[in-house]
Scaffold this active site. Structure first.
Site, short mmCIF file in Angstrom:
data_model
loop_
_atom_site.label_atom_id
_atom_site.label_comp_id
_atom_site.label_asym_id
_atom_site.label_seq_id
_atom_site.Cartn_x
_atom_site.Cartn_y
_atom_site.Cartn_z
N GLU A 32 -3.41 0.28 -0.60
CA GLU A 32 -2.71 -0.39 0.57
C GLU A 32 -2.52 0.14 1.88
OE1 GLU A 32 0.88 -2.43 -0.71
OE2 GLU A 32 1.04 -3.57 1.46
N ASP A 61 7.81 2.92 1.32
CA ASP A 61 6.94 2.00 0.70
C ASP A 61 5.40 2.47 0.73
OD1 ASP A 61 5.73 -0.19 -0.41
OD2 ASP A 61 6.17 -1.47 1.31
N GLU A 119 12.23 -8.92 -0.36
CA GLU A 119 11.16 -9.58 0.33
C GLU A 119 11.21 -10.97 -0.11
OE1 GLU A 119 7.84 -7.30 -0.36
OE2 GLU A 119 8.36 -6.00 1.38
C1 BDP Z 1 4.66 -3.89 -0.35
C2 BDP Z 1 3.53 -4.71 -0.36
C3 BDP Z 1 3.88 -5.97 -0.79
C4 BDP Z 1 4.52 -5.94 -2.33
C5 BDP Z 1 5.77 -5.02 -2.20
C6 BDP Z 1 6.38 -4.47 -3.41
O1 BDP Z 1 3.17 -4.89 0.98
O2 BDP Z 1 2.78 -6.72 -1.00
O3 BDP Z 1 5.04 -7.08 -2.71
O4 BDP Z 1 5.13 -3.73 -1.67
O5 BDP Z 1 5.95 -3.57 -4.00
O6 BDP Z 1 4.19 -2.41 -0.04
O7 BDP Z 1 6.98 -5.40 -3.99
#
Ligand code: BDP
Length: 721
Positions: free
Chosen positions: A414, A386, A313
């Site tokens: 989340e 996730d 990401e």
């Molecule tokens: C996702 C979240 C994000 C996190 C990412 C992570 O939306 O904010 O940075 O996981 O675990 O679910 O790195």
């Protein structure tokens, strides 16, 4: 005049104190499960007062001092009177002592039992010593004594008997961590409980008393490490002024057995080190990290190590230099190795290369098995995508024989209703831990991968992404506390059942009244399944709103990456719905052992909880219930809402059993939960109906809004984003 008012207030206060039952006095939730209110059962209180008459602890270290303070606070509160110190043992003394510091312990407790208790395990034992009936709380280290003290207080708070105590308990896992996703500006990524509790601006000089209460809460459930900062890391935390702030927190946590960890931004050598590269194989980069480690350890001698998100990401990582995750992890591992530090390298990675995001972590990490240094753990999210409401276990568990894999759960909700839904996560965590990977025949559970026993790894652990903020009750939603509690308890003993964890949490957080305990337990134990049903039943996943992930948006298809869009995951069309991950589709199932694959491969046999995770299924497919898939989907969404309504009704029966403040807090939140469950149900069914072309059975209450209405809702300021 002022005086008169305050006199009246005082009198009223005394009146309230005298005439309102203790359980009904307003509580803001700050005290968590460490409330230590006077035992409200006369028989039990008498038994405790008779069995416990004084405290015998030599506060020879900061940890033993913490144990003493806690025991005094706890017993004085629970017994409703100040207990004396017993310098000489008397009938009813509670003696808390490190085993090696006491002859009495060696007389009463066998060497074998002590040896098997390890560094953190504790022993609580009723004994008669020199004709005195005493209770001994002990272990091999000071921290084990503190853990024993917390457990002893738990026994009283849950109103169990103190007769003939013979308890021994050691942790299942070595690293029991919270991962805060807290930024230096105090914004908490995916946080729904206010701002970060770390006030970086006033640290290191201002030491908010809350830091100590945080440490107490963690120690009470055995949490022994905290990663303070967001995995989307800021290199600035590794600069001297911030390290001094970190050192101040570490000093407050140390007596409670808690080590601090930091997230390391891979490009830190460039950003704060003035180097032109962060290539892990470059000498100056290696030199920079080893100097940085030296500096950190000079300030924080027991610094735990680094948690790293790299090449995921948008985060920088070794792949930016044509290197792999092992090269990156080993760079940091070598830097902290001289100080016994560790690296937790996250496997949460995905990029456009794969035909299925499900497969990415396995594809990148499995080939690297055996290449990581001894002090590296690869930290894997429970499921392959996730933190969804329900995921099958990640196929990495069991796949990396030579690498310790650490479990990462998400406490902050989340994807689970965020700050307004009551969702008790223990059943979800247990489902994953108990799942059988079959990598070494039957019984190779995920828990055995995580505790290291399957492949003989001594380094092992579990982390929970924290749900804590500066809200007065710490977690925003009061029941978020139960998830924090669960992480600690399960990391300590993953054999505990969800029911046991709920039971002890309820008794400590509210009270021990049978009706309250059984009612709240019903609510908690049904809450996860309810949420799955009204959000993502039958294996649907990732159909939340873009970016903030608040509310339903199964229609969403406009984000630049295909695998950020809900339509990528549910694949609804006129033929059916679901993601084909069998050999006719992405073949992600091939990442599991043959037995697991076999269980999921055939849509007729596949556990329906996971059906749409693995299959694209016709709307007319006949389910085990005899209903078609479309009817079953409707049934699930509707029953989820009914379950949420039931939770609301059950709570509303507790008006006389809970203080008004917490009763109202939950009453209002559960109303939001029901409202949002209906929103989820209506929005999803109206949208999917556009493909199934089938009616929502007329027996059900029909959606009162149109699909367009739901599609037009916008939440630019949804929290945590
Ligand atoms: C996702 C979240 C994000 C996190 C990412 C992570 O939306 O904010 O940075 O996981 O675990 O679910 O790195």
């Amino acid at each position: 005049m002022k005086r008169v008012v305050s006199d009246i207030t005082k009198t009223a206060g005394i009146f309230i104190l005298l005439f309102v039952p203790a359980c009904l006095l307003a509580e803001d939730g700050y005290d968590l499960w460490l409330r230590y209110k006077i035992v409200n059962d006369a028989g039990r209180l008498a038994h405790y007062r008779q069995t416990v008459t004084g405290i015998n602890i030599n506060a020879a270290s900061p940890t033993l001092l913490a144990a003493k303070e806690e025991l005094e606070k706890g017993l004085n509160g629970l017994l409703g009177k100040k207990l004396p110190e017993h310098n000489l043992l008397q009938n009813g003394s509670v003696m808390a002592v490190k085993a090696a510091a006491s002859d009495i312990v060696s007389r009463v407790i066998s060497k074998e039992l002590l040896a098997s208790s390890g560094k953190e395990g504790f022993i609580i034992r009723s004994a008669v010593v020199r004709n005195k009936r005493i209770i001994i709380i002990t272990g091999n280290t000071d921290i084990s004594v503190l853990y024993g003290v917390f457990h002893f207080l738990r026994i009283l708070q849950t109103q169990q008997s103190l007769a003939d105590l013979a308890i021994q308990s050691s942790p299942s896992l070595q690293l029991r961590l919270l991962n805060h996703w807290d930024n230096l500006d105090r914004h908490v990524e995916r946080g729904y409980a206010g701002f970060s509790i770390w006030n970086w601006h006033t640290l290191p000089d201002y030491r908010d008393p809350r830091y100590k209460d945080y440490a107490r809460a963690n120690a009470s459930v055995g949490i022994n490490g905290v990663s303070l900062t967001n995995v989307n890391a800021n290199a600035m935390v590794l600069t001297r002024p911030y390290l001094e702030k970190v050192a101040a927190l570490a000093a407050i946590f140390r007596p409670y057995g808690i080590r601090v960890y930091l997230t390391a931004r891979f490009s830190a050598p460039i950003e704060i080190g003035k180097l032109s590269t962060a290539d892990p194989l470059n000498d100056s980069v290696q030199h920079w990290w080893s100097n940085k480690a030296k500096e950190i350890y000079s300030l924080i001698p027991d610094f735990g190590g680094f948690l790293v998100k790299a090449n995921s990401e948008g985060q920088p990582g070794p792949q930016n230099y044509g290197r792999n995750h092992a090269d990156g992890a080993n760079l940091l591992a070598d830097a902290v190795a001289p100080y016994q530090g560790i690296v937790m390298w996250r496997a949460f990675v995905y990029s456009q290369q794969s035909n299925d995001r499900f497969k990415q972590a396995y594809e990148e990490f499995k080939p690297l098995d055996g290449q990581f240094r001894k002090n590296v753990l690869v930290q894997v999210k429970n499921g392959p995508i996730d933190f969804q409401p329900r995921e099958p276990f990640s196929p990495l568990f069991g796949a990396m024989e030579k690498t310790p894999l650490m479990m990462e759960f998400q406490l902050t909700q989340e994807y689970l209703g965020q700050g307004t839904h009551l969702v008790f996560e223990a059943p979800m965590f247990k489902e994953v831990l108990q799942a059988d990977t079959y990598v070494k025949g039957k019984g190779a559970t995920v828990a055995k991968v995580v505790d290291g026993s399957l492949y003989n790894h001594s380094l092992n652990g579990m982390a929970g992404v924290a749900n804590i903020g500066n809200d007065i009750n710490w977690t925003g939603h009061l029941f978020g506390q139960a998830n924090w509690y669960t992480l600690g308890r399960l990391a300590w003993n993953y054999e505990l059942s969800s029911e046991q964890i709920a039971d002890e949490w309820i008794r400590q957080t509210f009270n021990n009244k049978a009706f309250l305990v059984s009612t709240v337990k019903k609510i908690m134990l049904s809450s996860h399944e309810a949420m799955v049903s009204y959000m993502t039943p039958l294996g649907l996943h990732h159909i939340m709103g873009n970016g903030h992930h608040y509310g339903p948006a199964p229609w969403s298809d406009n984000l630049p990456r295909p695998d950020w869009n809900p339509v990528y995951y549910h694949r609804a069309d006129s033929a059916g719905i679901g993601f084909d991950r069998t050999s006719t589709g992405s073949n992600a199932l091939a990442q599991y052992s043959a037995e697991v694959r076999h269980r999921y491969e055939d849509p007729g046999d596949c556990d329906e909880k996971y059906l749409l995770w693995f299959h694209h299924v016709s709307w007319k497919h006949i389910m085990k219930s005899g209903r078609t898939l479309w009817e079953e989907l409707c049934y699930k969404y509707y029953s989820g809402v009914e379950q949420a309504r039931l939770m609301q009704q059950q709570w509303n029966q507790l008006e006389n059993d809970v203080d008004k403040e917490r009763f109202e807090h939950l009453r209002m939140l559960l109303a939001i939960q029901v409202k949002e469950a209906i929103w989820w149900r209506n929005a999803c069914l109206l949208y999917f109906q556009g493909f199934s072309k089938m009616p929502i059975p007329s027996a059900y209450e029909q959606p009162d809004k149109t699909l367009e209405y739901y599609k037009n809702l916008r939440f630019p300021y949804a929290p945590g984003n």
